[in-house]
Scaffold this motif. Structure first.
Motif: not given
Length: 497
Positions: A212-219
Motif C-alpha cells: 500500500s502506498e499512502t491512501t491506496v487501498f490494497s484490495g
C-alpha cells in the motif's frame, strides 16, 4: 529495531527488488479492478470537481437524496467511521441526521446496521472546549445496497481532513477462509509491505502479502483461517518497521488493517485492526519496549529506590524524592516483582507488588502514602497509570492523578481566572485515591480548584495554570509534606522530543 539486514540477504534483495515492484504494480492493477474505493477531496481544497468524486453509490454533489424501498435492516451489513486525523481530539458523525457519537483518534466506531437507501453522512470535530464544529465540506450522500462491510475513513491533519470510503462484500455462504486488506495512512512511510507469516517463517522467507502506498487501498485477498504473525516493512525491504505480533484470521470475516501516524510530524505509527462488523483493536508494536517512569508520593521519607526483583542488583529508579518524577526508562514487556526500599537500605521494604508491562505503552508507577502509619507500619499503596502522551493540535492533553490517600474522593474544577466554583461544573467528579482521569482542554489561562466530593469543602486552590496547544500536562495530587491533609499539587509538563 526489528530484523537487521545481513550482507548476503542484502545482495539477494537488490536482485529481487525489481521483481517485487513488478509484483506490486500488478497487484495494484488487480486491486483497482476488485476493490470499490471512493474518495472525497480534502476539506480545504481550492476546488471541488464533482466528476472526480462521483462514483457508483457515492455522490458528493447530488442534492437528490433518493431513498431505498427496503425497510428491513440487514444484519450482515456494517458501516463504521474511522478517525485517523492526526492531531484531533475526537470526531463525530451523523447518518441521516441521527447522531452516531464520537470516535477518538486511532479508533473505529461501533458497526452500524443500516437499511438500504441513500443516506446523508455528516461529520463534526469535537474541539478541546467541548464545542462541536460541523465539517460541512466533508458531508456527502452514501448509497447502501447489498451486504457490505463499509469503512468511512477520515484522515490527514486538522487543516486538511480527507475522506475515503472502502466497501467490501460480506460472506454469503460459510467458507473456511477470511479476507484481508490494508491501507497505509501514514506520512512517515509513503509505502509499506504487509507480511502475514507463520511464526517460524519470518519476512526473509516470505513474500509480502499486500502493498500500500499512502491512501491506496490494497484490495482484499483470501487468507486461510488460522494464527499468523503480522509485520510491516518499507516497500521492497526486509527491515521490520512495525511488528504487530500474533493475529487471528477468522473465517467468513473481512479483516482490515490501517496504519496511521501516531501524532503530527511523528515517525511512529500505530495500526488499527477492524474485523468486519465485529471487533476493533489497536495493535502494539511487539519490537517496541515499554516506557516506564516513577512518581514518588511517599510523604514522610526523604528518598527511595525502586527495584525489579530482589534488591541485590541496581535499582531501576534510584534516590527518588517526595513529589519527584523520574525520566522514562525502556522496559521489556513482561511481569515484574517491584520492591521499593529506603535509599541504600536493601532489607527494608516499603512497597511490594507485581507489575505487568505491555510493549509499546507509556505508563507511570505511582506509589503514595506514609512510612509511619497509625500502627507504626508503612501505609503505602500504588497503581500503574497509562499515560496519555499523544499531543493534539487544537488543545492540551491533561491528566489528573489522585495520589493523596489522606484525602477522600475529590472534584476537580478548571476555572477561568476569578470564576467562582459555584458558577462551574467540575471537569472530574468523585475521583478516588490511586485513580486518574484524562481530558482535553482548550488553550488559555485557568485556575485549578479541588473540592471534597462528599461535602463540597474546598481542599486546594485556586492554583493558576496556563495551557497551550500541544501541551501534555500531568497534575499529581499528593499528601502534604510529612503526610496528611490538605495535600498539594505537582504539575509536570511532558516533552517526548
Amino acid at each position: 529495531m526489528g530484523v537487521k539486514l545481513h550482507a548476503a540477504a542484502h545482495g539477494a534483495l537488490r536482485d529481487t527488488h525489481a521483481e517485487v515492484h513488478a509484483k506490486y504494480t500488478q497487484t495494484r492493477a488487480t486491486n483497482k479492478r476488485l476493490s470499490r474505493t471512493k474518495m472525497v477531496p480534502r476539506i480545504f481544497a481550492l476546488f471541488l470537481v464533482c466528476a472526480v468524486v462521483i462514483l457508483p453509490g457515492l455522490s458528493g454533489c447530488d442534492s437528490d437524496s433518493g431513498g431505498g424501498d427496503d425497510d428491513e435492516e440487514n444484519p450482515s451489513r456494517s458501516l463504521r467511521m474511522v478517525n485517523a486525523v492526526s492531531g484531533s481530539v475526537s470526531l463525530g458523525w451523523e447518518i441521516d441526521e441521527s447522531d452516531q457519537g464520537t470516535v477518538a483518534f486511532g479508533r473505529a466506531s461501533a458497526a452500524q446496521a443500516i437499511i438500504d437507501g441513500t443516506k446523508p453522512l455528516t461529520f463534526y470535530l469535537v474541539q478541546a472546549d467541548g464545542d462541536l464544529e460541523f465539517l460541512d465540506d466533508l458531508a456527502f450522500d452514501y448509497e447502501l445496497d447489498g451486504d457490505f462491510d463499509v469503512l468511512i475513513l477520515l484522515y490527514g491533519t486538522l487543516d486538511a481532513i480527507q475522506v475515503q470510503v472502502i466497501e467490501e462484500e460480506g460472506f454469503d455462504v460459510d467458507e473456511d477462509f477470511g479476507r484481508l486488506g490494508f491501507i497505509n495512512l501514514t506520512s512517515a512511510y509513503p509505502s509499506l509491505d504487509l507480511y502475514l507469516t507463520d511464526a517460524d517463517e519470518g519476512v526473509f522467507a516470505a513474500n509480502p502479502l499486500v502493498f500500500s502506498e499512502t491512501t491506496v487501498f490494497s484490495g482484499m485477498v483470501d487468507i486461510e483461517e488460522g494464527d499468523y504473525e503480522l509485520q510491516f516493512t518499507r516497500i521492497g525491504e526486509k527491515e521490520i518497521v512495525f511488528d504487530a505480533g500474533d493475529v487471528d484470521i477468522d473465517e467468513d470475516t473481512n479483516h482490515f488493517y490501517l496504519a496511521m501516524d501516531f501524532a503530527s510530524g511523528s515517525d511512529s505509527i500505530l495500526v488499527l485492526e477492524v474485523q468486519g462488523d465485529g471487533t476493533t483493536r489497536q495493535l502494539v508494536d511487539d519490537d517496541t519496549p515499554a516506557r516506564l517512569r516513577f512518581f514518588n508520593a511517599i510523604a514522610d521519607y526523604p528518598t527511595v529506590d525502586v527495584f525489579f526483583g530482589d534488591t541485590s542488583g541496581t535499582p531501576v529508579f534510584e534516590m527518588v524524592g517526595f513529589r519527584s518524577m523520574t525520566d522514562y526508562v525502556d522496559v521489556d514487556a513482561g511481569s515484574y516483582n517491584v520492591n521499593i526500599t529506603p535509599t541504600g537500605v536493601l532489607d527494608t521494604f516499603f512497597y511490594e507488588a507485581e507489575l505487568a508491562v505491555v510493549s509499546g505503552g507509556y505508563s507511570t508507577l505511582v506509589v503514595a502514602g506514609v512510612v509511619q502509619g497509625e500502627d507504626g507500619d508503612p501505609e503505602i499503596n500504588g497503581n500503574v497509570i497509562a499515560d496519555t502522551v499523544r499531543p493534539i493540535d487544537a488543545g492540551a492533553q491533561v491528566s489528573f492523578v489522585h495520589a493523596s490517600p489522606a484525602n477522600e474522593a475529590v472534584d476537580v474544577y478548571l476555572l477561568l481566572p476569578g470564576q467562582p466554583v459555584d458558577d462551574a461544573t467540575p471537569v472530574i467528579s468523585a475521583l478516588a485515591p490511586f485513580l486518574s482521569f484524562d481530558f482535553e482542554q482548550q488553550e488559555g489561562d485557568f485556575q485549578i480548584t479541588l473540592v471534597q466530593s462528599s461535602n463540597d469543602a474546598q481542599i486546594l486552590g485556586p492554583i493558576p495554570v496556563t495551557l497551550e496547544d500541544g501541551d501534555i500536562l500531568e497534575i499529581f495530587f499528593s499528601d502534604s509534606e510529612g503526610g496528611g491533609t490538605p495535600g498539594q499539587l505537582t504539575l509536570i509538563r511532558t516533552d517526548l522530543e
